[in-house]
Design a protein around this motif. Sequence first.
Motif, PDB file in Angstrom:
ATOM      1  N   SER A  39       1.009  -1.527   0.436  1.00  0.00           N
ATOM      2  CA  SER A  39       0.278   0.156   0.040  1.00  0.00           C
ATOM      3  C   SER A  39       0.878   1.584  -0.047  1.00  0.00           C
ATOM      4  O   SER A  39       0.738   2.664  -1.186  1.00  0.00           O
ATOM      5  CB  SER A  39      -0.508   0.055   0.990  1.00  0.00           C
ATOM      6  OG  SER A  39      -1.690  -0.730   1.283  1.00  0.00           O
ATOM      7  N   ASP A  40       1.994   1.544   0.867  1.00  0.00           N
ATOM      8  CA  ASP A  40       2.696   2.872   0.854  1.00  0.00           C
ATOM      9  C   ASP A  40       3.046   2.730  -0.497  1.00  0.00           C
ATOM     10  O   ASP A  40       4.004   4.000  -1.336  1.00  0.00           O
ATOM     11  CB  ASP A  40       3.904   2.314   2.148  1.00  0.00           C
ATOM     12  CG  ASP A  40       3.103   2.333   3.368  1.00  0.00           C
ATOM     13  OD1 ASP A  40       2.183   3.241   3.394  1.00  0.00           O
ATOM     14  OD2 ASP A  40       3.905   1.994   4.852  1.00  0.00           O
ATOM     15  N   LEU A  41       4.092   1.394  -1.233  1.00  0.00           N
ATOM     16  CA  LEU A  41       4.012   1.325  -2.117  1.00  0.00           C
ATOM     17  C   LEU A  41       3.710   1.742  -3.500  1.00  0.00           C
ATOM     18  O   LEU A  41       3.822   1.928  -4.623  1.00  0.00           O
ATOM     19  CB  LEU A  41       5.152   0.224  -2.767  1.00  0.00           C
ATOM     20  CG  LEU A  41       6.834  -0.482  -1.879  1.00  0.00           C
ATOM     21  CD1 LEU A  41       6.582  -1.874  -2.274  1.00  0.00           C
ATOM     22  CD2 LEU A  41       7.587   0.759  -1.114  1.00  0.00           C
ATOM     23  N   GLY A  42       2.264   1.769  -3.553  1.00  0.00           N
ATOM     24  CA  GLY A  42       1.606   2.838  -4.167  1.00  0.00           C
ATOM     25  C   GLY A  42       0.040   1.763  -4.775  1.00  0.00           C
ATOM     26  O   GLY A  42      -0.435   1.244  -5.537  1.00  0.00           O
ATOM     27  N   ALA A  43       0.173   0.222  -4.231  1.00  0.00           N
ATOM     28  CA  ALA A  43      -1.198  -0.574  -4.315  1.00  0.00           C
ATOM     29  C   ALA A  43      -2.790  -0.258  -4.052  1.00  0.00           C
ATOM     30  O   ALA A  43      -2.426   0.342  -3.061  1.00  0.00           O
ATOM     31  CB  ALA A  43      -0.757  -1.922  -4.124  1.00  0.00           C
ATOM     32  N   ASP A  44      -3.364  -0.008  -4.421  1.00  0.00           N
ATOM     33  CA  ASP A  44      -4.793   0.080  -4.291  1.00  0.00           C
ATOM     34  C   ASP A  44      -5.261  -1.336  -2.998  1.00  0.00           C
ATOM     35  O   ASP A  44      -5.304  -2.441  -3.160  1.00  0.00           O
ATOM     36  CB  ASP A  44      -5.787   0.650  -5.540  1.00  0.00           C
ATOM     37  CG  ASP A  44      -5.896  -0.416  -5.883  1.00  0.00           C
ATOM     38  OD1 ASP A  44      -5.953  -1.441  -6.206  1.00  0.00           O
ATOM     39  OD2 ASP A  44      -6.245   0.497  -7.841  1.00  0.00           O
ATOM     40  N   LEU A  45      -6.867  -1.232  -2.745  1.00  0.00           N
ATOM     41  CA  LEU A  45      -7.738  -2.277  -1.844  1.00  0.00           C
ATOM     42  C   LEU A  45      -7.707  -3.450  -3.159  1.00  0.00           C
ATOM     43  O   LEU A  45      -7.615  -4.805  -2.431  1.00  0.00           O
ATOM     44  CB  LEU A  45      -8.730  -1.794  -1.203  1.00  0.00           C
ATOM     45  CG  LEU A  45      -8.430  -1.118  -0.213  1.00  0.00           C
ATOM     46  CD1 LEU A  45      -9.501  -0.343   0.409  1.00  0.00           C
ATOM     47  CD2 LEU A  45      -7.330  -1.635   1.075  1.00  0.00           C
ATOM     48  N   HIS A  46      -8.335  -3.155  -3.860  1.00  0.00           N
ATOM     49  CA  HIS A  46      -9.054  -4.056  -4.322  1.00  0.00           C
ATOM     50  C   HIS A  46      -7.469  -5.160  -5.678  1.00  0.00           C
ATOM     51  O   HIS A  46      -6.832  -6.362  -6.171  1.00  0.00           O
ATOM     52  CB  HIS A  46      -9.121  -3.571  -6.750  1.00  0.00           C
ATOM     53  CG  HIS A  46      -9.756  -4.533  -7.249  1.00  0.00           C
ATOM     54  ND1 HIS A  46      -9.267  -4.836  -8.567  1.00  0.00           N
ATOM     55  CD2 HIS A  46     -11.043  -5.500  -7.760  1.00  0.00           C
ATOM     56  CE1 HIS A  46      -9.420  -5.734  -9.025  1.00  0.00           C
ATOM     57  NE2 HIS A  46     -10.446  -5.906  -8.308  1.00  0.00           N
ATOM     58  N   SER A  47      -6.061  -4.519  -6.041  1.00  0.00           N
ATOM     59  CA  SER A  47      -5.144  -4.891  -6.270  1.00  0.00           C
ATOM     60  C   SER A  47      -4.370  -5.773  -5.153  1.00  0.00           C
ATOM     61  O   SER A  47      -3.260  -6.357  -5.424  1.00  0.00           O
ATOM     62  CB  SER A  47      -4.279  -3.669  -7.560  1.00  0.00           C
ATOM     63  OG  SER A  47      -3.674  -3.143  -6.425  1.00  0.00           O
ATOM     64  N   LEU A  48      -5.244  -5.384  -3.885  1.00  0.00           N
ATOM     65  CA  LEU A  48      -3.503  -6.106  -3.249  1.00  0.00           C
ATOM     66  C   LEU A  48      -4.278  -7.741  -2.917  1.00  0.00           C
ATOM     67  O   LEU A  48      -2.783  -8.349  -2.562  1.00  0.00           O
ATOM     68  CB  LEU A  48      -4.320  -5.688  -1.350  1.00  0.00           C
ATOM     69  CG  LEU A  48      -3.570  -3.979  -0.799  1.00  0.00           C
ATOM     70  CD1 LEU A  48      -3.958  -3.942  -0.209  1.00  0.00           C
ATOM     71  CD2 LEU A  48      -1.869  -4.562  -0.816  1.00  0.00           C
ATOM     72  N   SER A  49      -5.206  -8.433  -3.499  1.00  0.00           N
ATOM     73  CA  SER A  49      -5.354  -9.439  -3.108  1.00  0.00           C
ATOM     74  C   SER A  49      -4.525 -10.391  -4.568  1.00  0.00           C
ATOM     75  O   SER A  49      -3.973 -11.687  -4.492  1.00  0.00           O
ATOM     76  CB  SER A  49      -6.481  -9.494  -3.466  1.00  0.00           C
ATOM     77  OG  SER A  49      -7.467  -9.698  -4.318  1.00  0.00           O
ATOM     78  N   LEU A  50      -4.933  -9.207  -5.293  1.00  0.00           N
ATOM     79  CA  LEU A  50      -3.977  -9.972  -6.825  1.00  0.00           C
ATOM     80  C   LEU A  50      -2.825 -10.441  -6.593  1.00  0.00           C
ATOM     81  O   LEU A  50      -1.399 -11.147  -6.713  1.00  0.00           O
ATOM     82  CB  LEU A  50      -4.059  -9.281  -7.842  1.00  0.00           C
ATOM     83  CG  LEU A  50      -5.707  -9.093  -8.143  1.00  0.00           C
ATOM     84  CD1 LEU A  50      -5.671  -7.585  -9.799  1.00  0.00           C
ATOM     85  CD2 LEU A  50      -6.065  -9.980  -8.428  1.00  0.00           C
ATOM     86  N   ASP A 300      -7.663   4.927  -1.684  1.00  0.00           N
ATOM     87  CA  ASP A 300      -7.694   4.809  -3.236  1.00  0.00           C
ATOM     88  C   ASP A 300      -6.309   6.051  -3.478  1.00  0.00           C
ATOM     89  O   ASP A 300      -6.630   6.817  -3.344  1.00  0.00           O
ATOM     90  CB  ASP A 300      -8.871   4.930  -3.826  1.00  0.00           C
ATOM     91  CG  ASP A 300      -8.972   5.389  -5.405  1.00  0.00           C
ATOM     92  OD1 ASP A 300      -7.955   4.859  -6.019  1.00  0.00           O
ATOM     93  OD2 ASP A 300     -10.107   6.133  -5.165  1.00  0.00           O
ATOM     94  N   PRO A 301      -5.623   4.720  -4.531  1.00  0.00           N
ATOM     95  CA  PRO A 301      -4.478   5.789  -5.014  1.00  0.00           C
ATOM     96  C   PRO A 301      -4.774   6.700  -5.969  1.00  0.00           C
ATOM     97  O   PRO A 301      -4.144   7.614  -5.798  1.00  0.00           O
ATOM     98  CB  PRO A 301      -3.094   4.412  -5.480  1.00  0.00           C
ATOM     99  CG  PRO A 301      -3.433   3.586  -5.205  1.00  0.00           C
ATOM    100  CD  PRO A 301      -5.225   3.573  -4.400  1.00  0.00           C
ATOM    101  N   ALA A 302      -5.948   6.891  -6.417  1.00  0.00           N
ATOM    102  CA  ALA A 302      -6.212   7.749  -7.923  1.00  0.00           C
ATOM    103  C   ALA A 302      -6.572   9.079  -6.956  1.00  0.00           C
ATOM    104  O   ALA A 302      -5.956  11.130  -6.807  1.00  0.00           O
ATOM    105  CB  ALA A 302      -7.073   6.883  -8.643  1.00  0.00           C
ATOM    106  N   PHE A 303      -7.340   8.839  -5.332  1.00  0.00           N
ATOM    107  CA  PHE A 303      -7.940   9.983  -4.826  1.00  0.00           C
ATOM    108  C   PHE A 303      -6.524  10.697  -3.767  1.00  0.00           C
ATOM    109  O   PHE A 303      -7.032  11.834  -4.353  1.00  0.00           O
ATOM    110  CB  PHE A 303      -9.123   9.648  -3.606  1.00  0.00           C
ATOM    111  CG  PHE A 303      -9.379  10.258  -2.476  1.00  0.00           C
ATOM    112  CD1 PHE A 303     -10.711  11.073  -2.974  1.00  0.00           C
ATOM    113  CD2 PHE A 303      -9.053  10.556  -1.426  1.00  0.00           C
ATOM    114  CE1 PHE A 303     -10.770  11.981  -2.030  1.00  0.00           C
ATOM    115  CE2 PHE A 303      -9.096  11.033  -0.335  1.00  0.00           C
ATOM    116  CZ  PHE A 303     -10.145  12.136  -0.512  1.00  0.00           C
ATOM    117  N   ILE A 304      -5.671   9.598  -3.434  1.00  0.00           N
ATOM    118  CA  ILE A 304      -4.578  10.072  -3.123  1.00  0.00           C
ATOM    119  C   ILE A 304      -3.692  11.218  -3.507  1.00  0.00           C
ATOM    120  O   ILE A 304      -3.021  12.241  -3.226  1.00  0.00           O
ATOM    121  CB  ILE A 304      -3.723   8.982  -2.531  1.00  0.00           C
ATOM    122  CG1 ILE A 304      -4.682   8.101  -1.047  1.00  0.00           C
ATOM    123  CG2 ILE A 304      -2.652   9.500  -1.790  1.00  0.00           C
ATOM    124  CD1 ILE A 304      -3.606   7.019  -0.665  1.00  0.00           C
ATOM    125  N   ALA A 305      -3.463  10.967  -5.108  1.00  0.00           N
ATOM    126  CA  ALA A 305      -3.179  11.673  -5.520  1.00  0.00           C
ATOM    127  C   ALA A 305      -3.190  12.809  -6.362  1.00  0.00           C
ATOM    128  O   ALA A 305      -2.873  14.169  -6.209  1.00  0.00           O
ATOM    129  CB  ALA A 305      -2.525  10.866  -6.873  1.00  0.00           C
TER     130      ALA A 305
END
Length: 502
Positions: A39-50, A300-305
């Motif tokens: 998450s700190d490196l940029g992953a969002d919640l949906h992609s974490l499980s992937l 949400d990385p997009a929201f944070i960005a």
Amino acid sequence: MQATQPRLSFWQIWNVSFGFLGVQFGFALQNANVSRILSDLGADLHSLSLFWLVAPIMGLIVQPIVGSASDRTWNRLGRRRPFILAGAVAAVVGMILLPNAPIFVAFLAPMVMGALMVALMDASFNVCFQPFRSLVSDMVPPSQRNVGYSIQSLLINIGAVIGSILPFVLTNVVGLENTAQMGEVAPSVMWAFYIGASVLLGTVIWTVFRTKEYSPEEYSRYKGLSPEQGASLNAEKKDKKAPLTQRLKEFFALVATMPKTMKQLAVVQFFSWFALFIMWVYTTPAITQHIWNVDKQWFDPAFIAAAPMVPEAIIMAKGAAGDWVGILFAAYSVFAAIFSIFLAKLADKFGRKTIYAGALALGGLSYVSFLFFQDLTMVNVNLLITEVTVPLGAVKLLIPMIGVGIAWAAILAMPYAMLAGALPADKTGVYMGIFNFTVAAPQIVSGLTAGWILSSVFDNDAKYIIVVAGVSMVIGAIAVFFVKEADTSEIVEEKGVIQDGV
């Protein structure tokens, strides 16, 4: 004629599995911190499980190969120990490089580097896991099987406790920083991985040099193998000459003819490990949202960005929640370790199935109860080593960790104790590797579906995906009662006689 396998002392059984403490130390660090790191490196919640799919995929590939190879390997280190040592060394490399992923930004994006190191660690852990399971089956006589796997479960959970709590200790006792900007890893997490790598290597070396495996001749006598079966144990050179197609054909033939007990246990394993995967991936966002009251948009990385800046309160809440996940994971490991002490006697008295099913049911209900522990009241908590201020709901979550720990202890011991008696002695390693399919496959299914369920059904409200885990584990508990154990022998201790049993 089958000879009586010598009984082992407590410390001999302890030494057989001691290295698993270090392996689980590293695995616990990964479980508690990889979601946080990615998450700190940029992953969002949906992609974490992937990203987390790397672990079961590595297990699916590595463990059957290692199992088959260790069944047919014998050298100066023995049968299983060479693989345990090699896996430990590779895991140490991954544990050192993972928290340093941002350093390699000139060559690879930090998140890609992080994912590659997770893959290396998972492959290495899996090289260790299967031989450790088989080593207990090889070395511990059937009359001590419950004790052997219970001690292994105890050591696993001791390692998990220390590994889970270490980043919290480094932050709140040593004073290392536990927060990180996007694209970086917190110093407390980095040093936790360095310490974990040292513990892993040290404990594995202890097992490798303090445990003496049986020779092929001794093993054949104790397991009642025919001369032909005994000769096949040390057939490494012959196997290397066999074409790949032939070896694959033999492997799939073993899968097709696996013992009925293994097939029935596979159903239980599916619902158990589906739930565990969800817990490891989503506990951090679940308690950050539900207990620390951080809005889901901050995952949400997009929201944070798009945001001008991330508020300091959000950064601090995420760091505190991430540390508390370590406490929760350590807590369930403590409860699992305590339960492991009594597990063998309980299984002997009430039956493996009763204890196994009851433990899974309690674990499932504990996951569901996460919903009822929200309390934002801030309280001071004395953890003996330090004091922290956390929401009261975070403290209350220690209650369901009792049930989760009991379930975890049973999952680590009972299926292997139930399975070991159903396996042919000359194929224990490969079948234990094949049995890992029942661990890896549900995690892959969970990884492919949990993220979609979370985003599409629950609108990224992570506490509800924990409830899904609870329902899954309860179904696993019901499935236990459909397993028929197929122990091939009953051990009669009097006069050292082994009699055939049902």
